[in-house]
Design a protein around this motif. Structure first.
Motif, PDB file in Angstrom:
ATOM      1  N   THR A 129      73.276  16.774  42.628  1.00  0.00           N
ATOM      2  CA  THR A 129      72.152  15.855  42.434  1.00  0.00           C
ATOM      3  C   THR A 129      72.043  14.878  43.591  1.00  0.00           C
ATOM      4  OG1 THR A 129      72.418  16.007  40.021  1.00  0.00           O
ATOM      5  CG2 THR A 129      71.103  14.176  40.859  1.00  0.00           C
ATOM      6  N   LEU A 130      73.178  14.356  44.043  1.00  0.00           N
ATOM      7  CA  LEU A 130      73.174  13.420  45.169  1.00  0.00           C
ATOM      8  C   LEU A 130      72.682  14.092  46.447  1.00  0.00           C
ATOM      9  CD1 LEU A 130      76.573  11.575  44.578  1.00  0.00           C
ATOM     10  CD2 LEU A 130      74.284  10.614  44.293  1.00  0.00           C
ATOM     11  N   LYS A 131      72.949  15.373  46.580  1.00  0.00           N
ATOM     12  CA  LYS A 131      72.551  16.095  47.797  1.00  0.00           C
ATOM     13  C   LYS A 131      71.085  16.502  47.794  1.00  0.00           C
ATOM     14  CE  LYS A 131      76.997  18.149  49.161  1.00  0.00           C
ATOM     15  NZ  LYS A 131      77.755  19.417  49.324  1.00  0.00           N
ATOM     16  N   SER A 132      70.597  16.971  46.644  1.00  0.00           N
ATOM     17  CA  SER A 132      69.243  17.524  46.660  1.00  0.00           C
ATOM     18  C   SER A 132      68.464  17.349  45.361  1.00  0.00           C
ATOM     19  CB  SER A 132      69.307  19.024  46.992  1.00  0.00           C
ATOM     20  OG  SER A 132      70.090  19.719  46.016  1.00  0.00           O
ATOM     21  N   GLY A 133      69.030  16.660  44.386  1.00  0.00           N
ATOM     22  CA  GLY A 133      68.392  16.564  43.081  1.00  0.00           C
ATOM     23  C   GLY A 133      67.628  15.277  42.849  1.00  0.00           C
ATOM     24  N   THR A 134      67.170  15.119  41.622  1.00  0.00           N
ATOM     25  CA  THR A 134      66.446  13.921  41.191  1.00  0.00           C
ATOM     26  C   THR A 134      66.954  13.517  39.812  1.00  0.00           C
ATOM     27  OG1 THR A 134      64.428  14.477  42.428  1.00  0.00           O
ATOM     28  CG2 THR A 134      64.186  12.987  40.547  1.00  0.00           C
ATOM     29  N   GLY A 135      67.211  12.233  39.636  1.00  0.00           N
ATOM     30  CA  GLY A 135      67.642  11.765  38.321  1.00  0.00           C
ATOM     31  C   GLY A 135      68.421  10.474  38.379  1.00  0.00           C
ATOM     32  N   LEU A 136      68.754   9.979  37.195  1.00  0.00           N
ATOM     33  CA  LEU A 136      69.605   8.792  37.054  1.00  0.00           C
ATOM     34  C   LEU A 136      71.034   9.247  36.784  1.00  0.00           C
ATOM     35  CD1 LEU A 136      67.542   6.310  34.840  1.00  0.00           C
ATOM     36  CD2 LEU A 136      68.039   6.108  37.268  1.00  0.00           C
ATOM     37  N   ILE A 137      71.987   8.617  37.453  1.00  0.00           N
ATOM     38  CA  ILE A 137      73.400   8.950  37.294  1.00  0.00           C
ATOM     39  C   ILE A 137      74.153   7.695  36.873  1.00  0.00           C
ATOM     40  CG2 ILE A 137      75.489   9.768  38.455  1.00  0.00           C
ATOM     41  CD1 ILE A 137      73.664  11.174  40.490  1.00  0.00           C
ATOM     42  N   TYR A 138      74.992   7.830  35.859  1.00  0.00           N
ATOM     43  CA  TYR A 138      75.859   6.728  35.434  1.00  0.00           C
ATOM     44  C   TYR A 138      77.301   7.171  35.593  1.00  0.00           C
ATOM     45  CZ  TYR A 138      78.872   4.334  32.074  1.00  0.00           C
ATOM     46  OH  TYR A 138      79.942   3.713  31.478  1.00  0.00           O
ATOM     47  N   LEU A 139      78.067   6.434  36.386  1.00  0.00           N
ATOM     48  CA  LEU A 139      79.491   6.685  36.584  1.00  0.00           C
ATOM     49  C   LEU A 139      80.273   5.588  35.883  1.00  0.00           C
ATOM     50  CD1 LEU A 139      79.448   7.518  40.436  1.00  0.00           C
ATOM     51  CD2 LEU A 139      79.152   9.087  38.495  1.00  0.00           C
ATOM     52  N   GLY A 140      81.203   5.966  35.022  1.00  0.00           N
ATOM     53  CA  GLY A 140      81.986   4.973  34.298  1.00  0.00           C
ATOM     54  C   GLY A 140      83.000   5.654  33.400  1.00  0.00           C
ATOM     55  N   PHE A 141      83.572   4.898  32.475  1.00  0.00           N
ATOM     56  CA  PHE A 141      84.467   5.472  31.467  1.00  0.00           C
ATOM     57  C   PHE A 141      84.612   4.485  30.306  1.00  0.00           C
ATOM     58  CE2 PHE A 141      87.119   3.465  34.718  1.00  0.00           C
ATOM     59  CZ  PHE A 141      88.013   2.683  33.996  1.00  0.00           C
ATOM     60  N   PRO A 142      84.952   4.967  29.105  1.00  0.00           N
ATOM     61  CA  PRO A 142      84.901   4.149  27.884  1.00  0.00           C
ATOM     62  C   PRO A 142      85.782   2.901  27.886  1.00  0.00           C
ATOM     63  CG  PRO A 142      85.049   6.471  27.329  1.00  0.00           C
ATOM     64  CD  PRO A 142      85.278   6.379  28.795  1.00  0.00           C
ATOM     65  N   LYS A 143      86.931   2.943  28.539  1.00  0.00           N
ATOM     66  CA  LYS A 143      87.854   1.810  28.494  1.00  0.00           C
ATOM     67  C   LYS A 143      87.511   0.713  29.498  1.00  0.00           C
ATOM     68  CE  LYS A 143      91.870   4.182  26.517  1.00  0.00           C
ATOM     69  NZ  LYS A 143      93.317   4.484  26.667  1.00  0.00           N
ATOM     70  N   CYS A 144      86.525   0.928  30.321  1.00  0.00           N
ATOM     71  CA  CYS A 144      86.090  -0.073  31.297  1.00  0.00           C
ATOM     72  C   CYS A 144      85.190  -1.091  30.591  1.00  0.00           C
ATOM     73  CB  CYS A 144      85.330   0.619  32.429  1.00  0.00           C
ATOM     74  SG  CYS A 144      84.301  -0.472  33.417  1.00  0.00           S
ATOM     75  N   PRO A 145      85.595  -2.369  30.512  1.00  0.00           N
ATOM     76  CA  PRO A 145      84.794  -3.354  29.777  1.00  0.00           C
ATOM     77  C   PRO A 145      83.411  -3.570  30.385  1.00  0.00           C
ATOM     78  CG  PRO A 145      86.535  -4.440  31.034  1.00  0.00           C
ATOM     79  CD  PRO A 145      86.817  -2.975  31.088  1.00  0.00           C
ATOM     80  N   TRP A 146      83.308  -3.530  31.721  1.00  0.00           N
ATOM     81  CA  TRP A 146      81.998  -3.669  32.366  1.00  0.00           C
ATOM     82  C   TRP A 146      81.092  -2.498  31.974  1.00  0.00           C
ATOM     83  CZ3 TRP A 146      86.601  -4.743  34.885  1.00  0.00           C
ATOM     84  CH2 TRP A 146      86.754  -6.029  35.381  1.00  0.00           C
ATOM     85  N   CYS A 147      81.699  -1.298  31.905  1.00  0.00           N
ATOM     86  CA  CYS A 147      80.935  -0.104  31.530  1.00  0.00           C
ATOM     87  C   CYS A 147      80.398  -0.214  30.118  1.00  0.00           C
ATOM     88  CB  CYS A 147      81.810   1.142  31.637  1.00  0.00           C
ATOM     89  SG  CYS A 147      82.440   1.476  33.302  1.00  0.00           S
ATOM     90  N   ARG A 148      81.174  -0.758  29.236  1.00  0.00           N
ATOM     91  CA  ARG A 148      80.772  -0.871  27.836  1.00  0.00           C
ATOM     92  C   ARG A 148      79.566  -1.807  27.701  1.00  0.00           C
ATOM     93  NH1 ARG A 148      84.233   1.323  24.418  1.00  0.00           N
ATOM     94  NH2 ARG A 148      83.743  -0.047  22.671  1.00  0.00           N
ATOM     95  N   ASN A 149      79.600  -2.894  28.445  1.00  0.00           N
ATOM     96  CA  ASN A 149      78.446  -3.791  28.439  1.00  0.00           C
ATOM     97  C   ASN A 149      77.239  -3.126  29.093  1.00  0.00           C
ATOM     98  OD1 ASN A 149      78.773  -6.436  27.186  1.00  0.00           O
ATOM     99  ND2 ASN A 149      80.483  -6.737  28.596  1.00  0.00           N
ATOM    100  N   ALA A 150      77.500  -2.309  30.114  1.00  0.00           N
ATOM    101  CA  ALA A 150      76.409  -1.650  30.837  1.00  0.00           C
ATOM    102  C   ALA A 150      75.674  -0.651  29.948  1.00  0.00           C
ATOM    103  CB  ALA A 150      76.945  -0.959  32.080  1.00  0.00           C
ATOM    104  N   VAL A 151      76.416   0.183  29.211  1.00  0.00           N
ATOM    105  CA  VAL A 151      75.752   1.237  28.423  1.00  0.00           C
ATOM    106  C   VAL A 151      74.961   0.660  27.259  1.00  0.00           C
ATOM    107  CG1 VAL A 151      77.405   3.012  29.092  1.00  0.00           C
ATOM    108  CG2 VAL A 151      77.808   1.698  26.989  1.00  0.00           C
TER     109      VAL A 151
END
Length: 237
Positions: A84-106
């Motif tokens: 996707t980064l090379k040739s695609g289109t879309g929204l990407i979310y990188l994170g993981f469940p135990k990350c407190p910032w990620c939990r607020n983000a989702v």
């Protein structure tokens, strides 16, 4: 004459069967895609919400996550993200469940009016360095795709530092939301928002902070999918 009529009849039957088979395969494929998306949404909800009320090894309580059952998160692997980064289109979310910032983000990201958001759990993707006996030491190797992502995202990443020592490479800190259009990064946002005095990453964002973060995510989504403020929008523009 009869043989000719029979031949025509058989040809018509075969054509109709081929058309029917084609319709069935297309419909079945679309149904599977929808079912997989629903399954991903429920899986994502369960994965993040199961930590609600529990504490990490340092005794901090994870921020509460409340997700819709029809949230837009779709599980991806690192290869799909790289593609996707090379040739695609879309929204990407990188994170993981135990990350407190990620939990607020989702909690906020789920309300972006996007058809789907590719999700990659970064828990086992990144490399890791530690100070061992006074020496900077790599204690975990990253995946092949992780190093590809480092190259593709180089312009938007910050340096990887351990105790003020520069590791010599960039780092994909999470949460990271990236908007990609035809293989070009058109928007991104790292972290969540500035915290208030006394507020920690383990505290839920205030309504004002969530609203500000939503605007950021909406702008990224608009750069990817255009102005998606239509009748189907569930929570306003």
């Amino acid at each position: 004459m009869k043989k000719k009529n029979i031949l025509i009849f058989l040809i018509v039957i075969i054509v109709l069967l081929v058309i029917a088979l084609g319709v069935y395969l297309i419909t079945n494929k679309n149904d599977n895609k929808v079912n997989n998306k629903i399954t991903d949404a429920v899986k994502f909800k369960n994965e993040y919400e199961k930590l609600n009320g529990s504490k990490n090894d340092n005794g901090y309580t994870y921020p509460k996550v409340s997700l819709k059952e029809n949230n837009p998160f779709v599980y991806s692997d690192s290869k799909k993200v790289v593609e996707t980064l090379k040739s695609g289109t879309g929204l990407i979310y990188l994170g993981f469940p135990k990350c407190p910032w990620c939990r607020n983000a989702v909690n906020v990201l789920q309300y972006v009016n996007a058809g789907e958001i590719l999700y990659l759990d970064m828990s086992d993707e990144r490399d890791a360095y530690e100070i061992v006996d006074g020496t900077l030491t790599k204690t975990k190797e990253g995946t092949k795709e992780y190093y590809e992502m480092l190259e593709l995202l180089d312009s938007i990443l910050t340096d990887y530092e351990i105790d003020d020592i520069n590791v010599g490479e960039k780092r994909i800190y999470v949460p990271l939301v990236i908007g990609v259009k035809d293989g070009k990064i058109v928007g991104y946002h790292a972290d969540t928002t500035n915290l208030n005095e006394g507020q920690t990453p383990y505290d839920l964002l205030t309504d004002k902070q969530q609203s500000d973060l939503k605007l950021i995510y909406d702008e990224i989504n608009a750069d990817v999918n255009g102005d998606a403020c239509g009748l189907e929008a569930e929570h306003g523009c």
